[in-house]
Structures are given as structure tokens and as C-alpha cells.
Design a protein around this motif. Sequence first.
Motif, PDB file in Angstrom:
ATOM      1  N   ASP A 560      12.393 -15.216   3.421  1.00  0.00           N
ATOM      2  CA  ASP A 560      11.461 -14.337   2.707  1.00  0.00           C
ATOM      3  C   ASP A 560      11.245 -13.040   3.485  1.00  0.00           C
ATOM      4  O   ASP A 560      11.207 -11.950   2.905  1.00  0.00           O
ATOM      5  CB  ASP A 560      10.133 -15.079   2.498  1.00  0.00           C
ATOM      6  N   ALA A 561      11.105 -13.131   4.818  1.00  0.00           N
ATOM      7  CA  ALA A 561      10.905 -11.936   5.650  1.00  0.00           C
ATOM      8  C   ALA A 561      12.117 -11.012   5.562  1.00  0.00           C
ATOM      9  O   ALA A 561      11.974  -9.787   5.418  1.00  0.00           O
ATOM     10  CB  ALA A 561      10.663 -12.359   7.103  1.00  0.00           C
ATOM     11  N   CYS A 562      13.303 -11.599   5.651  1.00  0.00           N
ATOM     12  CA  CYS A 562      14.533 -10.786   5.582  1.00  0.00           C
ATOM     13  C   CYS A 562      14.665 -10.112   4.212  1.00  0.00           C
ATOM     14  O   CYS A 562      15.045  -8.942   4.108  1.00  0.00           O
ATOM     15  CB  CYS A 562      15.761 -11.651   5.845  1.00  0.00           C
ATOM     16  N   ARG A 563      14.324 -10.858   3.151  1.00  0.00           N
ATOM     17  CA  ARG A 563      14.440 -10.314   1.784  1.00  0.00           C
ATOM     18  C   ARG A 563      13.477  -9.133   1.619  1.00  0.00           C
ATOM     19  O   ARG A 563      13.838  -8.101   1.049  1.00  0.00           O
ATOM     20  CB  ARG A 563      14.150 -11.418   0.772  1.00  0.00           C
ATOM     21  N   GLN A 564      12.267  -9.293   2.113  1.00  0.00           N
ATOM     22  CA  GLN A 564      11.282  -8.214   1.972  1.00  0.00           C
ATOM     23  C   GLN A 564      11.692  -6.985   2.790  1.00  0.00           C
ATOM     24  O   GLN A 564      11.493  -5.851   2.361  1.00  0.00           O
ATOM     25  CB  GLN A 564       9.901  -8.716   2.408  1.00  0.00           C
ATOM     26  N   ALA A 565      12.276  -7.219   3.971  1.00  0.00           N
ATOM     27  CA  ALA A 565      12.738  -6.092   4.802  1.00  0.00           C
ATOM     28  C   ALA A 565      13.850  -5.330   4.082  1.00  0.00           C
ATOM     29  O   ALA A 565      13.862  -4.089   4.063  1.00  0.00           O
ATOM     30  CB  ALA A 565      13.238  -6.606   6.152  1.00  0.00           C
ATOM     31  N   LEU A 566      14.758  -6.082   3.464  1.00  0.00           N
ATOM     32  CA  LEU A 566      15.881  -5.455   2.758  1.00  0.00           C
ATOM     33  C   LEU A 566      15.385  -4.664   1.550  1.00  0.00           C
ATOM     34  O   LEU A 566      15.841  -3.544   1.288  1.00  0.00           O
ATOM     35  CB  LEU A 566      16.863  -6.545   2.315  1.00  0.00           C
ATOM     36  N   ASN A 567      14.390  -5.238   0.815  1.00  0.00           N
ATOM     37  CA  ASN A 567      13.844  -4.540  -0.354  1.00  0.00           C
ATOM     38  C   ASN A 567      13.095  -3.270   0.047  1.00  0.00           C
ATOM     39  O   ASN A 567      13.070  -2.286  -0.703  1.00  0.00           O
ATOM     40  CB  ASN A 567      12.910  -5.462  -1.146  1.00  0.00           C
ATOM     41  N   ALA A 568      12.477  -3.300   1.223  1.00  0.00           N
ATOM     42  CA  ALA A 568      11.704  -2.134   1.670  1.00  0.00           C
ATOM     43  C   ALA A 568      12.595  -1.050   2.278  1.00  0.00           C
ATOM     44  O   ALA A 568      12.191   0.111   2.370  1.00  0.00           O
ATOM     45  CB  ALA A 568      10.664  -2.583   2.699  1.00  0.00           C
ATOM     46  N   ALA A 569      13.795  -1.429   2.705  1.00  0.00           N
ATOM     47  CA  ALA A 569      14.680  -0.470   3.397  1.00  0.00           C
ATOM     48  C   ALA A 569      15.351   0.481   2.407  1.00  0.00           C
ATOM     49  O   ALA A 569      15.469   0.191   1.215  1.00  0.00           O
ATOM     50  CB  ALA A 569      15.746  -1.229   4.180  1.00  0.00           C
ATOM     51  N   THR A 570      15.787   1.623   2.933  1.00  0.00           N
ATOM     52  CA  THR A 570      16.595   2.559   2.138  1.00  0.00           C
ATOM     53  C   THR A 570      18.053   2.141   2.301  1.00  0.00           C
ATOM     54  O   THR A 570      18.624   2.255   3.391  1.00  0.00           O
ATOM     55  CB  THR A 570      16.416   4.011   2.644  1.00  0.00           C
ATOM     56  N   ILE A 571      18.623   1.629   1.210  1.00  0.00           N
ATOM     57  CA  ILE A 571      19.996   1.103   1.280  1.00  0.00           C
ATOM     58  C   ILE A 571      21.012   2.242   1.199  1.00  0.00           C
ATOM     59  O   ILE A 571      20.858   3.185   0.422  1.00  0.00           O
ATOM     60  CB  ILE A 571      20.239   0.100   0.133  1.00  0.00           C
TER      61      ILE A 571
END
Length: 661
Positions: A560-571
Motif C-alpha cells: 500500500d505504501a509503495c502504491r501510494q508513493a507511485l501514485n503521488a510521484a510524477t511519472i
Amino acid sequence: SHRMGDVDEGTAITDFDPEEAERGITIYSAAVSCRWKDVNINLIDTPGHVDFTAEVERSLRVLDGGVVVFSAVEGVEAQSETVWRQADKYRVPRICFINKMDRIGADFERTFEEIRRRLQASPVALQIPMGAGSPPDPEALTGIIDLVEMQALSFDPASQGATIETREIPEKFRSRAAEWRSKLLEAVALVDNEAMTLYLDSDDIPSEIIHRVLRDATIHNQLQPLFCGAALDYIGVQPLLDGVARYLPSPLEVPPVEGEHPNPRKRGERLQRSPSPDEPFCGLVFKIVAEEHADLYFVRVYSGVLKSGSRVLNPRTGTKELITQIWHIQADRKEKIETAAVEAGDIAGVVGPKESVTGDTLCDQHKPILLEPIAFPETVIAMAVEPDTSAERKKLADVLARLGKQDPTFKARISEETGQTIISGMGELHLEIIRERMLRDFKLNVRVHKPRVSYRETVRAPVEAEGEFHRQQAGTAQFCRVKVRLEPFKGEKPVTVENRLKPGDFPAELVPPLEQSVREFAQGGGIVGYPLMNVKFSILDAAYRAGETSELAVQAAAADACRQALNAATIVLLEPVMKLEVVTPEQFLGNIQADLNMRRAIIVNSERRGQLVALTAEVPLSEMFGYSTHVRSLSQGRASYSMEPLKYDEAPEQVLREMLG
């Protein structure tokens, strides 16, 4: 054959494949043998189209001489240059024939000059045409002038050119014949001292000395005797066959074939085999045809005798192959050889080998030798294929394996990243023919797609996020909280995972599942679904409760932490960038540069190579589909290119926007 074939009608003996008859071009090399006067000629008809360069490559590797046919209308075409360079590589002696002198726009002198200038060749004309074009043109082709004997030759169309009339050279052609005769004598005098002395003393050279010098100079690649005519009207074919017998080498005049000892302890030891039936047997497999009952192996015998029922060694694999049958090949017909043996200089079809591939040596078990294999160019175009039904997937794999064995420039592989079956070849026509063969010969219909580009994902800037798992399951509370940091990072691996927890902050037995969960998420792909690259996940903090924090809770909170970090990041989307080298004549350089700029290429270097210019550029793979056909149209087919993976670089934002919808 009982009847002469015709390329235009699709009845040519050596163009027997349905695709060849339909398209009016040669696609597969075909072998035939014939007798001309007192000489036995083993002939291989090869394609001229650059997409089928493998057929030319393998034929030139085993031939002792070549006849290069040019059109008097088109002159030296791009494919002619490619084939000429291949013949140079294998040092094949050759003679030239300027055909189609009966066509409108035929120009003997222009074509002769192009052969000399564009191919850096040394042609020497032994004939010139009497006229050019066809009736009712008053200057139409009526025959040819033999410059060695200084006489005119006329060919009777009613007897298909079999009846040849020799006469004096007509008045209007005499001065031109004298001019070309003097060029012939000068060329002969320059390569032989005896001929030079005779020429300086008498201003002439006897015809028998001209023939001797020309044969010697042709075998040593100093000169290329040049003939002319119109094959469709049966003009000039017999003198050309005389030229093959007179100037091209027999197997006895070719230097002994060289190879090395296959034993690793003796690697580097050079061995020779002379073209004699008394030497130990050695031959080269230069072509394999997949047939319904058993594959047919085309073998050029260099030394010794190959007998039916014998066992021979393949020194590359170290295996012994059984030769069960030997066939005499006449295009699409096979005749069993009664003596069941072939000697040095022969080309035969053999049945029996199982492990051998194109370019393999077959030799005497007790006198092993490893001949130089055939080098094939790298494939330049790829596409994805899939069968019409999933039930045919196994059949597709079998068919692709057989086609790959037959054609060394055809490759098939399964992409690990996309799962697609990718086929690659020398050009779009090449792959189109392969697809037609799958349908016609193997009854396998396939759908063709552009291959998917293997993109990657990364992040623009660092972000931190916290994930939590807290719920009741079967009357038991489950809890864990994990904090991670995701940031751009170029390490040895595409994705780096770092644990920053201090010892004692988290139960030691739960640390491995925590790290494993982060690692698995990182390998699972990014927002769009492509693998992550150049990123680092750091585990900053983790909270637990005694009796409530299990492996399951840890894994869920970490994911869950990794998913939220990825969603918050600028891809950021990364695309594969290729290193491209284009070699082109200078007059097409501007067109090619402009086209590369439109493909988002960065040109990093440009250098001269004789009359050519080599451009080195970095270009996104996604922009390069269909480039092989396009670069040929930009350069009249005279540019070539090679491409290899270089790096991943940022893709335009609009590509990512399109993927996210």
C-alpha cells in the motif's frame, strides 16, 4: 528441358516457386547443371533483390565464378552494387553481360561506364551491339560485333538463336568497332608482358593470346570480360556461354580451399584441401530446403568423393551424419545419382543429415577440417505474429523453426517482456514472402502486428508515502504501518531497494517479508504497466503491535505504501533509443538527414568513406518501424543501415498522456 522458359510468362526453369512466377522475380537460389560444348556447367541462379541477400551470399560462397547481368536501360542498380560488393568479399571471378539491348532507351556505353565508375570495376568489352532498341526503329538491334575476331554476328530468331551467321562488319559500325577494339588491346597489353611487347611491335595481338591473357586476368580478378545482347530475342547468349567456358575458372584452377583444425588444442592450425578426388572428402552445406519427408541439403564438394551410405563428420558439432541419398538437382526436379557418388567440384543434394545447418562443413571422419562458415547480415525489420487460433500456437513454433533452418536471415523469438512472437528479416518483402509460405506450404494463417515497444517508467522527483493495514480477520486484529520514499536513482540494477530501519525498531523475523514485498512491488511495473527503471525505494519507518503484526499485514502495508508513493510521484516514460548508422551516396544525404530529424533523431557524427557518407545518429525505436523500405525509397535503394540498442531516454509527454487516456 523440352521447351525454353520465359521469366515474363512465369515459366522460367529456375523460377519454379509460385511466388517467383507470380512476381516475375527470383526469390530462392536454384541449381541446374548443363553441358555446353565440351564443358559441364553447374549453374546457380540467384536473386538480385536486396531482401534476399542471403541467397546471394551463400551462393557466392560456394561458386568459382559468376555472370553478372545488367540491364542496358536501368544500368547499374542498387542491388547490382550490393551483389558486386558480396562477390568482392568472396573474391569471385566474374564476367558481365549487358542485357535488354532490344529495349527502348538501351544504352551500352552509359551502362559500361556505370560498371566501371560505380562498381570500381575493370570491365573490358569483347563485344559491342549493332544498334539498340527494337523494330520499327531504324537503329534497332540487329546483332553484335565480336571485337576479338572483328566480325559481325547475327542470330536467327526462328531457331531461337541456335543459327549464328558470321559476316563482315557493316560499314557504318567499322570506326566504332575499331575504337572499342583498341580499348580491348590496351587493357590486355597492360596486364601481360608478352601481350604488351606484341602490341608495341605490331599494334595488334593474336586472338589466342587475347583469350589466354583474359582468362588469366579474369581468374585473378584483374579484368571482367563484358558481353552484350538481348536474351528475350536469343541474341548473344551462345557467345556468353563460350565466355563462361573460356574465361571463368574450372574447380581445378581455383586455389585449394582453406580451413582450420576443429580440435580446440590445434585451433589456428591452417589446413588445405585440393580439388582432387584423391584428397580426403570435404564439402560445405550452403542451403537447406525443408521438404515434406526429409530436408534436402545442398552440398558443394571441395575435395575427395562423397558416397551414398557413408558417414561423415560435422566438425562444428562433433557429430557424425549419415548420407542416405545423393540427388542431382535440376531446379525443382531431383534425379537420383546412379553412381551414388559425387566428386570435387560438384554440387549435389543430399538427404540424411539431422544436426547440420547452413554454413556447416561435412568432412572425412579421420581427416577433419573446419571450413570458413557463411557470414549473413543482421536482420533489419521485425514484426509480431500470432496464429488465428490458440490451438495452432504449437504448429506456429514448429513452422517458424523449420523456416529459420532454411533461411539464416529469418529469425523468430518470443519477447520475454510482451509475450509476442517476433519474426525478423531483411525487409518487408522478405517477411511478406515468409507469411505467404506459411499459408501456402504449411496451411497456417497468421495475423501480423507491429511489435510493441518495450517502454520503461521512472519518477521525476522524490516522494514519501505511508501505507497502513488495519482490520479484523477471524476475530483477530491485524495491524502494520510502513513509510517509504521513492526517488530517481541510477544504480547497477534498474530498481534498488534500501532498508533504513534501525536494528531493534522492527521485529527481525518480519524484516525479510517487508523487504521482499517492496521488491516484488517494484518489479511489478509502474502506473502504465511497464517495468520501473532508475528508481530507488527506501523503507524509512515501520510500526507494529505485538500479537497483531503478521507477515500478511506487513506485506499488505508495504504494498500500500509503495502504491501510494507511485501514485503521488510524477511519472516519466522512458523509451528505447537506438544507435543508427546510415551509409549513403552523398547526393541523398540531405533527404536522409531531413527524414531523420522528423523521426526525432540526434545526429552525432558524419564521416566520409570513399564515395559514401556514414551518418551516426541516436533515434527512438518507436520512430523506426518501416524504416528499411523508407530509406531505400529516399536513396533509390542505394543506402544501407544498421541499428543496435543504445540506452533508455525520456519519451515525449504526449506519448504518456495517450497511454493514460
